[in-house]
Design a protein around this motif. Structure first.
Motif: not given
Length: 205
Positions: A111-115
């Motif tokens: 779903k989300f792999y950012g920072h």
């Protein structure tokens, strides 16, 4: 004491108590890159005391000094045996995608792999910068980070955050997926946010 000073003191108090709480109660039992959980806990506590804040998606890269000297921008630098960088980008490298696929994982299922970091009118806050620590390569962040905005330095590809060893640069970014809808954002934060606010109550009411 003026209104601005009172507001800043309240903001600083919440952040410092949150830092101690995170190190003591949360960090030992979660993965180092639990940036969604950390940011959610912090923003809930700040909002409780009417401190303006934003959970901000960013590109973030830490270099050792040699790597930063040779960098072109946030996306690449001319590597040498002594130059090193580590980070999280809104557009993952082709090599990272290949590595994930070869290991049997589908990086695009996430779903989300950012920072995710927290910004306030006065501070840059990153409680999970330790995921970038590579002491053997000359990168030590000193996380959790609570840095006055006055200590950030603007450069061509973002903002430098002072760290113990090496160079941390971030810039706002829009990642392909949102942290909202993840368990850490929707539900997992609630117990810890409640406990943090209970610790703040004797200090701030």
């Amino acid at each position: 004491m003026g209104t601005r000073e009172l507001s800043l003191n309240k903001e600083t108090a919440v952040l410092e108590v949150a830092k101690d709480f995170y190190l003591r109660e949360v960090a030992p039992v979660v993965v180092p890159n639990a940036c969604i959980l950390a940011s959610r806990i912090i923003t809930v506590a700040l909002a409780k005391y009417n401190v303006q804040c934003w959970a901000t998606q960013v590109d973030a890269v830490c270099w050792n000094n040699e790597g930063f000297r040779l960098r072109n921008d946030l996306n690449a630098f001319r590597s040498t045996p002594t130059a090193w960088s580590v980070g999280v980008m809104s557009e993952p490298s082709n090599q990272w995608v290949r590595n994930e696929l070869e290991s049997g994982s589908n990086p695009f299922d996430r779903k989300f792999y950012g920072h995710l970091i927290v910004e306030t009118p006065n501070h840059f806050v990153d409680f999970t910068a330790s995921q970038f620590d590579r002491p053997e390569k000359g990168i030590v962040t000193g996380s959790p980070l609570i840095v006055p905005n006055s200590r950030l330095t603007e450069v061509k590809d973002g903002w430098i955050v002072p760290i113990e060893q090496g160079v941390y640069v971030f810039r706002d970014a829009q990642h392909p997926a949102s942290p909202q809808g993840t368990p850490d954002w929707d539900t997992n934060y609630k117990r810890d946010a409640k406990r943090l606010i209970e610790e703040l109550r004797p200090l701030l009411g």
